[in-house]
Design an enzyme around this catalytic site. Structure first.
Site, PDB file in Angstrom:
ATOM      1  N   HIS A 165      -5.511  -1.352   4.326  1.00 16.05           N
ATOM      2  CA  HIS A 165      -4.682  -2.418   4.935  1.00 16.05           C
ATOM      3  C   HIS A 165      -3.778  -1.858   6.013  1.00 16.05           C
ATOM      4  CE1 HIS A 165      -5.134  -5.273   1.237  1.00 16.05           C
ATOM      5  NE2 HIS A 165      -6.221  -5.198   1.966  1.00 16.05           N
ATOM      6  N   ASN A 170      -1.837  -0.129   0.031  1.00 14.15           N
ATOM      7  CA  ASN A 170      -0.448   0.050   0.435  1.00 14.15           C
ATOM      8  C   ASN A 170      -0.369   0.619   1.855  1.00 14.15           C
ATOM      9  OD1 ASN A 170       0.067  -0.755  -2.167  1.00 14.15           O
ATOM     10  ND2 ASN A 170       0.446   1.326  -2.934  1.00 14.15           N
TER      11      ASN A 170
HETATM   12  N1  APR Z   1       3.477  -0.129 -12.802  1.00 14.82           N
HETATM   13  C1  APR Z   1       2.214  -0.637 -12.763  1.00 14.82           C
HETATM   14  N2  APR Z   1       1.908  -1.847 -12.229  1.00 14.82           N
HETATM   15  C2  APR Z   1       2.935  -2.558 -11.717  1.00 14.82           C
HETATM   16  C3  APR Z   1       4.275  -2.100 -11.727  1.00 14.82           C
HETATM   17  C4  APR Z   1       4.523  -0.827 -12.308  1.00 14.82           C
HETATM   18  N3  APR Z   1       5.766  -0.293 -12.360  1.00 14.82           N
HETATM   19  N4  APR Z   1       5.065  -3.057 -11.154  1.00 14.82           N
HETATM   20  C5  APR Z   1       4.245  -4.069 -10.795  1.00 14.82           C
HETATM   21  N5  APR Z   1       2.974  -3.782 -11.139  1.00 14.82           N
HETATM   22  C6  APR Z   1       1.773  -4.598 -10.932  1.00 14.82           C
HETATM   23  C7  APR Z   1       1.999  -6.085 -11.052  1.00 14.82           C
HETATM   24  O1  APR Z   1       1.790  -6.495 -12.402  1.00 14.82           O
HETATM   25  C8  APR Z   1       0.923  -6.653 -10.124  1.00 14.82           C
HETATM   26  O2  APR Z   1      -0.294  -6.867 -10.816  1.00 14.82           O
HETATM   27  O3  APR Z   1       1.382  -4.381  -9.591  1.00 14.82           O
HETATM   28  C9  APR Z   1       0.714  -5.537  -9.097  1.00 14.82           C
HETATM   29  C10 APR Z   1       1.290  -5.872  -7.721  1.00 14.82           C
HETATM   30  O4  APR Z   1       0.568  -6.959  -7.211  1.00 14.82           O
HETATM   31  P1  APR Z   1       0.887  -7.463  -5.728  1.00 14.82           P
HETATM   32  O5  APR Z   1       2.354  -7.561  -5.525  1.00 14.82           O
HETATM   33  O6  APR Z   1       0.023  -8.674  -5.490  1.00 14.82           O
HETATM   34  O7  APR Z   1       0.384  -6.254  -4.790  1.00 14.82           O
HETATM   35  P2  APR Z   1      -1.094  -5.919  -4.348  1.00 14.82           P
HETATM   36  O8  APR Z   1      -2.070  -6.281  -5.418  1.00 14.82           O
HETATM   37  O9  APR Z   1      -1.071  -4.534  -3.850  1.00 14.82           O
HETATM   38  O10 APR Z   1      -1.315  -6.920  -3.088  1.00 14.82           O
HETATM   39  C11 APR Z   1      -2.526  -6.779  -2.401  1.00 14.82           C
HETATM   40  O11 APR Z   1      -1.788  -8.375  -0.761  1.00 14.82           O
HETATM   41  O12 APR Z   1      -0.064  -9.136   0.513  1.00 14.82           O
HETATM   42  C12 APR Z   1      -1.221  -8.405   0.561  1.00 14.82           C
HETATM   43  O13 APR Z   1      -1.714  -6.676   2.052  1.00 14.82           O
HETATM   44  C13 APR Z   1      -0.909  -6.998   0.961  1.00 14.82           C
HETATM   45  O14 APR Z   1      -1.892  -4.962   0.155  1.00 14.82           O
HETATM   46  C14 APR Z   1      -1.310  -6.185  -0.256  1.00 14.82           C
HETATM   47  C15 APR Z   1      -2.321  -7.078  -0.949  1.00 14.82           C
END
Ligand code: APR
Length: 229
Positions: free
Chosen positions: A107, A90
């Site tokens: 990131h 994040n």
């Molecule tokens: N509690 C727990 N998990 C949650 C919640 C919640 N309230 N809400 C959503 N999630 C989970 C979703 O199920 C999903 O698996 O959080 C995850 C979010 O996934 P992404 O949106 O893909 O985010 P992330 O994995 O951090 O993305 C990785 O991608 O776009 C790039 O650089 C950006 O750091 C980011 C990287």
């Protein structure tokens, strides 16, 4: 004694603070095109467009508060000290505002800018970046201190060293689709770590995950942190 516990967080840990995740319903990448705001080409083609995207996110941050999951990880760090390492994908500052002291933003960090001429020149910044913003160290042009797609994440040596020696690797609130972060669980596992997933959607029979706990971060993260010995 080396690092005992490495925690990796993703956008899901900040979802209950009202910050948009990237994928899934209403995700960030449904509203913005990665090609326009999060690639080196985008920065070359239209730096103002890129700056305005991160200015918008930076400006909104104070309206979002750390939640119980961020706070639980900050308390765990107080209890474990140097045995604990928090790595986040994040770019928000909610871990720091919850009290976490050592956070590796692999990131990048929304609250920092970086010099275009010297990547060692990075500085805290909470305002509106423009094409006229100058590096305070050398006067060169600046860019958001964000790792774009196709760029190398930060702190990889430190992270890999910690993953080699940790006993427990926990990944929280991440869809595990973006590498290298998505590869941390198999890397840690190959060095003997126990791997736990805390997420709203849990992977079914992932070969590298020993325990999956499904739920909302504000509910499952404090409970897991309390149970960790
Ligand atoms: N509690 C727990 N998990 C949650 C919640 C919640 N309230 N809400 C959503 N999630 C989970 C979703 O199920 C999903 O698996 O959080 C995850 C979010 O996934 P992404 O949106 O893909 O985010 P992330 O994995 O951090 O993305 C990785 O991608 O776009 C790039 O650089 C950006 O750091 C980011 C990287």
């Amino acid at each position: 004694m080396g690092i005992k516990l490495v925690v990796l967080t993703g956008a899901g840990i900040s979802a209950e603070s009202g910050l948009r995740t990237f994928r899934g319903n209403d995700g960030m990448w449904e509203h913005e095109n990665i090609e326009d705001v999060c690639t080196p080409r985008a920065l070359r083609r239209d730096p103002k467009r890129v700056m305005d995207f991160y200015n918008f996110l930076r400006k909104g941050l104070p309206n979002h508060q750390p939640n119980a999951a961020h706070i639980a990880l900050a308390e765990l760090e107080k209890r474990l000290g140097d045995d604990f390492l928090l790595v986040t994908q994040n770019v928000d500052n909610l871990h720091e505002r919850a009290g976490s002291k050592r956070v590796l933003h692999m990131h990048g960090d929304l609250m920092k800018l970086r010099c275009m001429d010297n990547s060692d020149h990075e500085f805290m910044f909470d305002g509106e970046e423009t094409l006229e913003t100058k590096c305070p160290f050398c006067g060169a042009k600046t860019r958001p201190d964000i790792v774009f797609f196709e760029e190398v994440p930060f702190y990889m040596d430190e992270i890999q060293a910690a993953l080699r020696e940790c006993k427990e690797f926990v990944y929280i609130g991440t869809s595990s689709v973006v590498y290298p972060a998505a590869g941390f669980k198999s890397f840690a596992k190959s060095f003997g770590a126990h791997v736990t997933c805390l997420n709203l959607e849990v992977p079914d029979n992932d070969p590298y995950t020993d325990v999956s706990i499904q739920g909302k971060a504000t509910e499952i993260v404090p409970k897991w942190c309390e149970s960790f010995k």
